[in-house]
Design a protein around this motif. Structure first.
Motif, PDB file in Angstrom:
ATOM      1  N   MET A  32     -26.028 -17.244 -24.453  1.00 37.24           N
ATOM      2  CA  MET A  32     -25.564 -16.294 -25.476  1.00 37.24           C
ATOM      3  C   MET A  32     -24.702 -17.014 -26.487  1.00 37.24           C
ATOM      4  O   MET A  32     -24.343 -18.186 -26.297  1.00 37.24           O
ATOM      5  CB  MET A  32     -24.773 -15.165 -24.813  1.00 37.24           C
ATOM      6  CG  MET A  32     -23.468 -15.628 -24.226  1.00 37.24           C
ATOM      7  SD  MET A  32     -22.604 -14.357 -23.326  1.00 37.24           S
ATOM      8  CE  MET A  32     -22.885 -14.910 -21.648  1.00 37.24           C
ATOM      9  N   TRP A  41     -29.116 -10.910 -18.682  1.00 38.08           N
ATOM     10  CA  TRP A  41     -30.167 -11.928 -18.804  1.00 38.08           C
ATOM     11  C   TRP A  41     -31.012 -12.001 -17.540  1.00 38.08           C
ATOM     12  O   TRP A  41     -30.613 -11.560 -16.468  1.00 38.08           O
ATOM     13  CB  TRP A  41     -29.557 -13.301 -19.110  1.00 38.08           C
ATOM     14  CG  TRP A  41     -28.511 -13.753 -18.136  1.00 38.08           C
ATOM     15  CD1 TRP A  41     -28.703 -14.331 -16.915  1.00 38.08           C
ATOM     16  CD2 TRP A  41     -27.075 -13.662 -18.314  1.00 38.08           C
ATOM     17  NE1 TRP A  41     -27.487 -14.606 -16.322  1.00 38.08           N
ATOM     18  CE2 TRP A  41     -26.476 -14.208 -17.152  1.00 38.08           C
ATOM     19  CE3 TRP A  41     -26.259 -13.186 -19.349  1.00 38.08           C
ATOM     20  CZ2 TRP A  41     -25.094 -14.288 -16.989  1.00 38.08           C
ATOM     21  CZ3 TRP A  41     -24.883 -13.261 -19.187  1.00 38.08           C
ATOM     22  CH2 TRP A  41     -24.313 -13.809 -18.019  1.00 38.08           C
ATOM     23  N   ASN A  54     -28.353 -10.824 -25.055  1.00 35.39           N
ATOM     24  CA  ASN A  54     -27.275 -11.215 -24.139  1.00 35.39           C
ATOM     25  C   ASN A  54     -25.911 -11.187 -24.841  1.00 35.39           C
ATOM     26  O   ASN A  54     -24.901 -10.809 -24.246  1.00 35.39           O
ATOM     27  CB  ASN A  54     -27.508 -12.627 -23.585  1.00 35.39           C
ATOM     28  CG  ASN A  54     -28.780 -12.714 -22.753  1.00 35.39           C
ATOM     29  OD1 ASN A  54     -29.308 -11.700 -22.318  1.00 35.39           O
ATOM     30  ND2 ASN A  54     -29.270 -13.935 -22.546  1.00 35.39           N
ATOM     31  N   ARG A  80     -21.293  -9.906 -24.564  1.00 35.13           N
ATOM     32  CA  ARG A  80     -20.561 -11.142 -24.251  1.00 35.13           C
ATOM     33  C   ARG A  80     -19.072 -10.938 -24.008  1.00 35.13           C
ATOM     34  O   ARG A  80     -18.432 -11.739 -23.341  1.00 35.13           O
ATOM     35  CB  ARG A  80     -20.753 -12.159 -25.384  1.00 35.13           C
ATOM     36  CG  ARG A  80     -20.197 -11.682 -26.721  1.00 35.13           C
ATOM     37  CD  ARG A  80     -20.459 -12.675 -27.823  1.00 35.13           C
ATOM     38  NE  ARG A  80     -19.946 -12.155 -29.093  1.00 35.13           N
ATOM     39  CZ  ARG A  80     -19.860 -12.846 -30.185  1.00 35.13           C
ATOM     40  NH1 ARG A  80     -20.276 -14.092 -30.206  1.00 35.13           N
ATOM     41  NH2 ARG A  80     -19.380 -12.297 -31.292  1.00 35.13           N
ATOM     42  N   THR A 137     -19.377  -9.962 -20.110  1.00 34.92           N
ATOM     43  CA  THR A 137     -20.097 -10.766 -19.121  1.00 34.92           C
ATOM     44  C   THR A 137     -19.403 -12.091 -18.815  1.00 34.92           C
ATOM     45  O   THR A 137     -19.466 -12.567 -17.682  1.00 34.92           O
ATOM     46  CB  THR A 137     -21.542 -11.044 -19.585  1.00 34.92           C
ATOM     47  OG1 THR A 137     -21.489 -11.540 -20.919  1.00 34.92           O
ATOM     48  CG2 THR A 137     -22.374  -9.788 -19.531  1.00 34.92           C
TER      49      THR A 137
END
Ligand code: UT7
Length: 351
Positions: free
Chosen positions: A27, A149, A171, A175, A178
């Motif tokens: 990402m 992902w 993705n 962010r 994650t």
């Protein structure tokens, strides 16, 4: 005075160590952004198929060994997680079977990042009321199932395909969340023992107002069916978070509840020997430390190495603090956390 004592602790992580630079392959992010905003440098993810109860099992075995207690002596399991193996049943019973134990009671706690603190409070009540003698308390999470992902092999350095530009853009939508989380499990063995040492007291709170600032919008029975194709296409199975709002809540509520628990026990905050806060963001913990005017020597952080492992952060930090000599017999240890719900709380323990 009968007090619940932590006799042993242990933890395990997912098998794959993933650095911030590794995540850049998935990402639009950077090591610098992640470190500066959160303090996280790396996290661990499980190999697909390893579940939350597997991590709980690994952590429980280590805690048993540390405590010098046999698995058969456990007569109650309390399991805190927000990422259970299955929607139902909960993880406690599955872990009971994996440990090869008889039909002892097993309870699941759903308080997310405050799960271990709520779990400690419930465990203490069970032990001191004589309903349990040797209790296993687990906090474990497999967050990797939340990740948007599919190119895990590439992330783990294998030959698998890299994400396309479109997949990277997808993705990147998630962010802010994650990059923070990792997979791990921590455990503690508790027993009620006569004396002054052990868990001294708790202050816990819940406020459901504004719970949508940190929640999973789908995969729940507020909709019918509880999960749909559209949820996956829109990423509604992935947690949503208003990071700034959660940050503000954390830096306000955590110092507040530490003061409350200390006041209830009649001990000055400055008497705390070690503060073990939930590891959600190093910046949050630094602000909590400043608000409480505690020196660095009285605070333990390890988010740099594991990321946020939700219910597992506190037992992991306690295990590392105990085994590195940061917790000595007689020390006053304070645990504090805040998480989705919102739930927050603090506990005091005389080690
Ligand atoms: O344990 C559960 C409780 N959870 C928490 O305690 C989390 C609390 N909140 C936080 O820790 C912080 O709010 C975060 C670390 C999640 C985010 O930090 P922030 O300083 O609030 O950043 P932000 O979300 O406001 O984003 C700032 C910028 C944005 O770009 P623009 O709009 O300024 O151009 C984001 O798009 O940073 C961008 N950004 C990123 N850039 C690179 C967001 N995530 C990333 C990323 N990499 N991973």
């Amino acid at each position: 005075m009968l007090r619940s004592r932590i006799l042993g602790t242990g933890f395990v992580t997912g098998q794959h160590r993933v650095t911030n630079d590794d995540l850049v392959r998935m990402m639009d992010t950077s090591d610098q952004w992640i470190r500066e905003r959160s303090g996280v440098e790396q996290r661990y993810y499980v190999e697909e198929g390893t579940t939350t109860t597997d991590l709980g099992l690994g952590a429980a075995r280590k805690a048993l060994e540390d405590a010098g207690v046999k698995a058969e002596e456990i007569d109650y399991i309390v399991f805190a997680t927000m990422t259970p193996d299955h929607y139902f049943p909960g993880c406690g019973g599955i872990l009971q079977d994996k440990l090869g134990l008889g039909p002892i009671p097993a309870l699941d706690i759903r308080q997310q990042c405050t799960g271990f603190i709520y779990g400690l409070q419930v465990s203490d009540a069970l032990l001191r009321s004589g309903q349990a003698r040797t209790l296993l308390l687990v906090g474990a999470e497999v967050h990797s199932g939340f990740m948007p992902w599919t190119q895990w092999d590439h992330l783990f350095g294998g030959e698998g395909p890299a994400p396309t530009e479109t997949e990277k853009a997808w993705n990147s939508r998630f962010r802010d969340r994650t990059v923070l989380f990792g997979d791990a499990g921590g455990a503690a063995i508790l027993r009620a023992v006569d004396g002054d040492r052990g868990l001294l007291g708790f202050k816990v709170h819940s406020d459901g107002n504004g719970f949508e600032s940190l929640y999973v919008p789908s995969c729940g029975f507020a909709q019918r069916p509880y999960v749909t194709d559209k949820d996956f296409l829109e990423g509604r199975h992935i947690p949503e978070m208003n990071g700034k709002q959660v940050f503000k809540l954390a830096v306000t509520r955590m110092p507040e509840v530490v003061r409350e628990v200390c006041a209830a026990q009649g001990v000055p905050v400055q008497d705390i020997d070690l503060l073990i806060a939930h590891q959600a963001n190093l910046r949050i913990n630094e602000m909590v430390q400043r608000a409480l005017e505690l020196p660095d020597s009285k605070v333990f952080n390890n988010i740099q190495r594991y990321g946020n492992t939700t219910a597992a952060t506190i037992p992991i930090a306690l295990d590392e603090a105990r085994k590195s000599g940061r917790v000595k017999d007689g020390d006053l240890v304070c645990f504090v956390g805040l998480g989705a719900g919102f739930h927050w709380g603090a506990a005091l323990m005389r080690a």
